[in-house]
Design a protein around this motif. Structure first.
Motif, PDB file in Angstrom:
ATOM      1  N   PHE A 109      37.628 -23.724  72.936  1.00  0.00           N
ATOM      2  CA  PHE A 109      38.253 -24.934  72.395  1.00  0.00           C
ATOM      3  C   PHE A 109      38.094 -26.122  73.344  1.00  0.00           C
ATOM      4  O   PHE A 109      37.785 -27.236  72.916  1.00  0.00           O
ATOM      5  N   LYS A 110      38.313 -25.886  74.630  1.00  0.00           N
ATOM      6  CA  LYS A 110      38.293 -26.988  75.595  1.00  0.00           C
ATOM      7  C   LYS A 110      36.915 -27.632  75.680  1.00  0.00           C
ATOM      8  O   LYS A 110      36.785 -28.855  75.672  1.00  0.00           O
ATOM      9  N   SER A 111      35.883 -26.809  75.742  1.00  0.00           N
ATOM     10  CA  SER A 111      34.530 -27.360  75.880  1.00  0.00           C
ATOM     11  C   SER A 111      34.097 -28.120  74.632  1.00  0.00           C
ATOM     12  O   SER A 111      33.276 -29.030  74.709  1.00  0.00           O
ATOM     13  N   LEU A 112      34.659 -27.771  73.483  1.00  0.00           N
ATOM     14  CA  LEU A 112      34.341 -28.474  72.246  1.00  0.00           C
ATOM     15  C   LEU A 112      35.143 -29.764  72.078  1.00  0.00           C
ATOM     16  O   LEU A 112      34.788 -30.620  71.279  1.00  0.00           O
ATOM     17  N   GLY A 113      36.242 -29.885  72.809  1.00  0.00           N
ATOM     18  CA  GLY A 113      37.109 -31.042  72.643  1.00  0.00           C
ATOM     19  C   GLY A 113      38.123 -30.860  71.534  1.00  0.00           C
ATOM     20  O   GLY A 113      38.635 -31.832  70.972  1.00  0.00           O
ATOM     21  N   LEU A 114      38.456 -29.607  71.206  1.00  0.00           N
ATOM     22  CA  LEU A 114      39.426 -29.300  70.164  1.00  0.00           C
ATOM     23  C   LEU A 114      40.836 -29.246  70.750  1.00  0.00           C
ATOM     24  O   LEU A 114      41.009 -28.974  71.944  1.00  0.00           O
ATOM     25  N   PRO A 115      41.864 -29.483  69.928  1.00  0.00           N
ATOM     26  CA  PRO A 115      43.254 -29.418  70.403  1.00  0.00           C
ATOM     27  C   PRO A 115      43.669 -27.974  70.697  1.00  0.00           C
ATOM     28  O   PRO A 115      43.969 -27.203  69.782  1.00  0.00           O
ATOM     29  N   GLU A 116      43.685 -27.607  71.970  1.00  0.00           N
ATOM     30  CA  GLU A 116      43.889 -26.207  72.364  1.00  0.00           C
ATOM     31  C   GLU A 116      45.238 -25.655  71.932  1.00  0.00           C
ATOM     32  O   GLU A 116      45.322 -24.542  71.388  1.00  0.00           O
ATOM     33  N   GLU A 117      46.297 -26.399  72.192  1.00  0.00           N
ATOM     34  CA  GLU A 117      47.644 -25.882  71.913  1.00  0.00           C
ATOM     35  C   GLU A 117      47.823 -25.570  70.430  1.00  0.00           C
ATOM     36  O   GLU A 117      48.338 -24.504  70.060  1.00  0.00           O
ATOM     37  N   GLN A 118      47.383 -26.485  69.582  1.00  0.00           N
ATOM     38  CA  GLN A 118      47.543 -26.279  68.142  1.00  0.00           C
ATOM     39  C   GLN A 118      46.696 -25.109  67.648  1.00  0.00           C
ATOM     40  O   GLN A 118      47.152 -24.282  66.858  1.00  0.00           O
ATOM     41  N   LEU A 119      45.455 -25.022  68.122  1.00  0.00           N
ATOM     42  CA  LEU A 119      44.578 -23.952  67.653  1.00  0.00           C
ATOM     43  C   LEU A 119      45.002 -22.588  68.190  1.00  0.00           C
ATOM     44  O   LEU A 119      44.883 -21.579  67.502  1.00  0.00           O
ATOM     45  N   ARG A 127      49.523 -15.410  58.446  1.00  0.00           N
ATOM     46  CA  ARG A 127      49.229 -15.767  57.049  1.00  0.00           C
ATOM     47  C   ARG A 127      49.100 -17.273  56.915  1.00  0.00           C
ATOM     48  O   ARG A 127      49.519 -18.035  57.788  1.00  0.00           O
ATOM     49  N   GLY A 128      48.483 -17.691  55.797  1.00  0.00           N
ATOM     50  CA  GLY A 128      48.346 -19.113  55.518  1.00  0.00           C
ATOM     51  C   GLY A 128      46.890 -19.531  55.393  1.00  0.00           C
ATOM     52  O   GLY A 128      45.964 -18.752  55.638  1.00  0.00           O
ATOM     53  N   LEU A 129      46.690 -20.799  55.006  1.00  0.00           N
ATOM     54  CA  LEU A 129      45.362 -21.368  54.804  1.00  0.00           C
ATOM     55  C   LEU A 129      45.130 -22.470  55.827  1.00  0.00           C
ATOM     56  O   LEU A 129      45.941 -23.390  55.963  1.00  0.00           O
ATOM     57  N   VAL A 130      44.022 -22.383  56.552  1.00  0.00           N
ATOM     58  CA  VAL A 130      43.627 -23.390  57.531  1.00  0.00           C
ATOM     59  C   VAL A 130      42.277 -23.953  57.105  1.00  0.00           C
ATOM     60  O   VAL A 130      41.329 -23.195  56.896  1.00  0.00           O
ATOM     61  N   LEU A 131      42.182 -25.280  57.001  1.00  0.00           N
ATOM     62  CA  LEU A 131      40.960 -25.932  56.539  1.00  0.00           C
ATOM     63  C   LEU A 131      40.331 -26.739  57.668  1.00  0.00           C
ATOM     64  O   LEU A 131      41.025 -27.484  58.372  1.00  0.00           O
ATOM     65  N   VAL A 132      39.019 -26.588  57.824  1.00  0.00           N
ATOM     66  CA  VAL A 132      38.242 -27.403  58.761  1.00  0.00           C
ATOM     67  C   VAL A 132      37.310 -28.248  57.916  1.00  0.00           C
ATOM     68  O   VAL A 132      36.498 -27.727  57.158  1.00  0.00           O
ATOM     69  N   THR A 133      37.433 -29.567  58.030  1.00  0.00           N
ATOM     70  CA  THR A 133      36.711 -30.457  57.118  1.00  0.00           C
ATOM     71  C   THR A 133      35.882 -31.488  57.876  1.00  0.00           C
ATOM     72  O   THR A 133      36.082 -31.728  59.056  1.00  0.00           O
ATOM     73  N   GLY A 134      34.981 -32.110  57.148  1.00  0.00           N
ATOM     74  CA  GLY A 134      34.117 -33.143  57.721  1.00  0.00           C
ATOM     75  C   GLY A 134      32.781 -33.141  57.015  1.00  0.00           C
ATOM     76  O   GLY A 134      32.455 -32.234  56.231  1.00  0.00           O
ATOM     77  N   THR A 141      31.102 -25.427  61.514  1.00  0.00           N
ATOM     78  CA  THR A 141      30.748 -24.023  61.732  1.00  0.00           C
ATOM     79  C   THR A 141      31.061 -23.588  63.151  1.00  0.00           C
ATOM     80  O   THR A 141      31.592 -22.488  63.384  1.00  0.00           O
ATOM     81  N   THR A 142      30.771 -24.438  64.126  1.00  0.00           N
ATOM     82  CA  THR A 142      31.039 -24.107  65.530  1.00  0.00           C
ATOM     83  C   THR A 142      32.535 -24.024  65.790  1.00  0.00           C
ATOM     84  O   THR A 142      33.001 -23.139  66.512  1.00  0.00           O
ATOM     85  N   THR A 143      33.304 -24.939  65.193  1.00  0.00           N
ATOM     86  CA  THR A 143      34.759 -24.888  65.344  1.00  0.00           C
ATOM     87  C   THR A 143      35.312 -23.586  64.791  1.00  0.00           C
ATOM     88  O   THR A 143      36.126 -22.912  65.443  1.00  0.00           O
ATOM     89  N   LEU A 144      34.884 -23.198  63.599  1.00  0.00           N
ATOM     90  CA  LEU A 144      35.361 -21.950  63.005  1.00  0.00           C
ATOM     91  C   LEU A 144      34.926 -20.738  63.824  1.00  0.00           C
ATOM     92  O   LEU A 144      35.688 -19.781  63.983  1.00  0.00           O
ATOM     93  N   ARG A 281      27.004 -36.242  72.078  1.00  0.00           N
ATOM     94  CA  ARG A 281      28.055 -36.639  71.152  1.00  0.00           C
ATOM     95  C   ARG A 281      29.362 -35.965  71.539  1.00  0.00           C
ATOM     96  O   ARG A 281      29.375 -34.885  72.144  1.00  0.00           O
ATOM     97  N   CYS A 282      30.481 -36.602  71.211  1.00  0.00           N
ATOM     98  CA  CYS A 282      31.781 -36.002  71.478  1.00  0.00           C
ATOM     99  C   CYS A 282      32.569 -35.894  70.173  1.00  0.00           C
ATOM    100  O   CYS A 282      32.319 -36.619  69.205  1.00  0.00           O
ATOM    101  N   LEU A 283      33.516 -34.988  70.171  1.00  0.00           N
ATOM    102  CA  LEU A 283      34.242 -34.646  68.952  1.00  0.00           C
ATOM    103  C   LEU A 283      35.521 -35.464  68.830  1.00  0.00           C
ATOM    104  O   LEU A 283      36.317 -35.533  69.762  1.00  0.00           O
ATOM    105  N   ALA A 284      35.685 -36.100  67.669  1.00  0.00           N
ATOM    106  CA  ALA A 284      36.939 -36.763  67.320  1.00  0.00           C
ATOM    107  C   ALA A 284      37.614 -35.927  66.242  1.00  0.00           C
ATOM    108  O   ALA A 284      36.978 -35.575  65.243  1.00  0.00           O
ATOM    109  N   VAL A 285      38.900 -35.607  66.440  1.00  0.00           N
ATOM    110  CA  VAL A 285      39.572 -34.654  65.561  1.00  0.00           C
ATOM    111  C   VAL A 285      40.874 -35.234  65.027  1.00  0.00           C
ATOM    112  O   VAL A 285      41.735 -35.683  65.798  1.00  0.00           O
ATOM    113  N   GLU A 286      41.012 -35.235  63.702  1.00  0.00           N
ATOM    114  CA  GLU A 286      42.294 -35.533  63.053  1.00  0.00           C
ATOM    115  C   GLU A 286      42.968 -34.206  62.741  1.00  0.00           C
ATOM    116  O   GLU A 286      42.350 -33.315  62.156  1.00  0.00           O
ATOM    117  N   THR A 287      44.223 -34.074  63.131  1.00  0.00           N
ATOM    118  CA  THR A 287      44.937 -32.809  62.960  1.00  0.00           C
ATOM    119  C   THR A 287      46.203 -33.022  62.150  1.00  0.00           C
ATOM    120  O   THR A 287      47.024 -33.878  62.479  1.00  0.00           O
TER     121      THR A 287
END
Length: 358
Positions: A109-119, A127-134, A141-144, A281-287
Motif C-alpha cells: 500500500f505504501k509504495s503505491l500511495g494508497l491510504p494504509e490505515e483504511q485499507l 463481509r461487505g462490498l468494496v469498489l475500486v474505480t477509475g 488492477t494493481t490496487t486490488l 506518475r503518482c496516485l491520487a485517491v478519493e476514499t
C-alpha cells in the motif's frame, strides 16, 4: 530496424513504459509518463508486419478465436522480463495490439500511495462490498492485487478471483487463492458468480462489474456475508453509487438503494497524475468509507449530498479527489496545471487551492 515482439517488450520494461502500441503506419510506440514516444530506430510497421508480430504470441486457438470475435484479451509472462496483458484488435482490417506491463512483485500500500490505515481495516473485514474505480489505466488492477496480497499474508481463508484475463498471479501464502479466468476456467462472469458460493469462499474478487447481472450478483453475494471486491469505470465515489443504481430498472431502484446502503463498505476512486519532475506518475485517491450518514443518504435518494459528507469525513478516513490533488501539489509531487486537469468539482477545487502559488 526490425524488432521481434520479445525485443520490443524488453525495451518496454527497460524504459519503464506502462504500455506498448503495435499499430499500422507507425513505428512501435511506448507510453512513458502518460505520453506516447516512438522506439528509437524502429521502422514504420505495415499490416503484414503488425500481424506477424502479434501472431507470434498467439496460439492457434487464440488466432482462431480472434479472427472469429475480432477482439482478444490475454495475459502472458516472459521469463526474465515481466508479465503483460495484451488486447488484440483490428484497425481498418489490420491486426494491432496494445500491451500493458504488469507487476510480477506485488507492491504494498505504501509504495503505491494508497491510504494504509483504511485499507488495512478493510482487509480485516469479514463481509461487505468494496469498489475500486477509475478510468482505464489508473492502476485499479494493481490496487486490488495489493489488497488481495495483504489478505493472503494475514488471513487463513479462501480467496476466489474471477478475471478476464488473470493479470497478476498470486501464490498461496496463509490463504488459498483460486484464480479463475473467463474463457478458460469459466464461460462468463455470470456463470462463475452463479456457482462461486458453492466453492466455500471467504473473499471474492470480481475483475469488472460490467452489467446488471454481474452487479446484482455482487450485491447479493456481499449480502450473504462475504467480502467482495470489484471494479467500475467511474471517476468518483458519488458517480459510482449512481451508476450501480441506474443499471437497474426503475421499479427495482428503491430496493437496490436499500441493499447497497447495507453492503457497501468503501469506495476507492483513483487517478494517476504525471509527476512535476517527469519521473513517472503518482496516485491520487478519493476514499469514501460508508458510515451511518452516507447509508441514510443512499436510502433517502440524497446521493448528491454524499460529496459534502466525504469532505467532512476525515475522521473516518475519507478524502475527496480534490483534496488528494491538493496534498500532492503541496508536496511538490504534481504541478498546479496537472491538478486542475483532473478536478472533479471546480468550486471545491478553488477552495482547496485558495491562496496557493500557481
Amino acid at each position: 530496424m526490425s524488432l521481434t515482439l520479445i525485443e520490443l517488450l524488453k525495451e518496454m520494461t527497460e524504459r519503464n513504459a506502462s504500455d506498448l502500441h503495435i499499430h499500422t503506419d507507425s513505428p512501435p510506440q511506448l507510453r512513458i509518463n502518460s505520453r506516447l514516444v516512438s522506439i528509437d530506430g524502429a521502422e514504420v510497421l505495415f499490416a503484414g508486419q503488425t500481424k506477424e508480430l502479434v501472431y507470434s504470441n498467439l496460439t492457434e486457438g487464440e488466432k482462431n478465436k480472434f479472427e472469429e470475435k475480432k477482439e482478444l484479451d490475454k495475459a502472458f509472462s516472459i521469463g526474465g522480463v515481466a508479465r503483460f496483458r495484451m488486447n488484440v484488435f483490428y484497425h481498418r482490417n489490420a491486426v494491432c495490439a496494445a500491451i500493458r506491463a504488469l507487476p510480477i512483485t506485488i507492491p504494498d500500500f505504501k509504495s503505491l500511495g494508497l491510504p494504509e490505515e483504511q485499507l488495512n481495516s478493510i482487509c480485516r473485514m469479514k463481509r461487505g462490498l468494496v469498489l475500486v474505480t477509475g478510468a482505464t489505466g489508473v492502476g485499479k488492477t494493481t490496487t486490488l492485487a495489493s489488497i488481495i496480497d495483504r489478505i493472503n499474508i494475514e488471513r487463513s481463508c479462501h480467496i476466489v478471483t474471477i478475471e478476464d484475463p488473470v493479470e497478476i498471479v498470486h501464490k498461496n501464502k496463509k490463504s488459498i487463492v483460486t484464480q479463475r479466468e473467463v474463457g478458460i476456467d469459466t464461460c462468463s462472469f455470470g456463470d462463475a458468480l452463479k456457482f462461486v458460493l458453492r466453492q466455500d469462499p471467504d473473499v471474492i474478487l470480481i475483475g469488472e462489474m460490467r452489467d446488471l447481472e454481474t452487479i446484482s450478483a455482487a450485491l447479493n453475494i456481499a449480502e450473504t456475508g462475504h467480502l467482495v471486491f470489484a471494479t467500475l469505470h467511474t471517476t468518483d465515489c458519488v458517480q459510482t453509487i449512481n451508476r450501480i443504481i441506474d443499471v437497474f430498472p426503475a421499479s427495482a431502484q428503491s430496493q437496490v438503494r436499500t441493499q447497497l446502503s447495507y453492503v457497501l463498505v468503501a469506495t476507492i476512486s483513483q487517478n494517476l497524475i504525471p509527476r512535476a519532475d517527469n519521473t513517472g506518475r503518482c496516485l491520487a485517491v478519493e476514499t469514501m468509507v460508508t458510515n451511518l450518514a452516507i447509508r441514510a443518504m443512499m436510502r433517502e435518494e440524497k446521493i448528491h449530498q454524499i460529496f459534502s459528507l466525504i469532505q467532512t469525513g476525515q475522521k473516518d478516513g475519507m478524502k475527496t479527489m480534490n483534496h488528494a490533488l491538493y496534498e500532492l501539489y503541496k508536496q511538490g509531487a504534481i504541478s498546479y496545471q496537472e491538478a486542475a486537469a483532473h478536478v472533479t468539482d471546480h468550486e471545491d477545487f478553488m477552495r482547496c487551492f485558495k491562496g496557493t502559488q500557481k
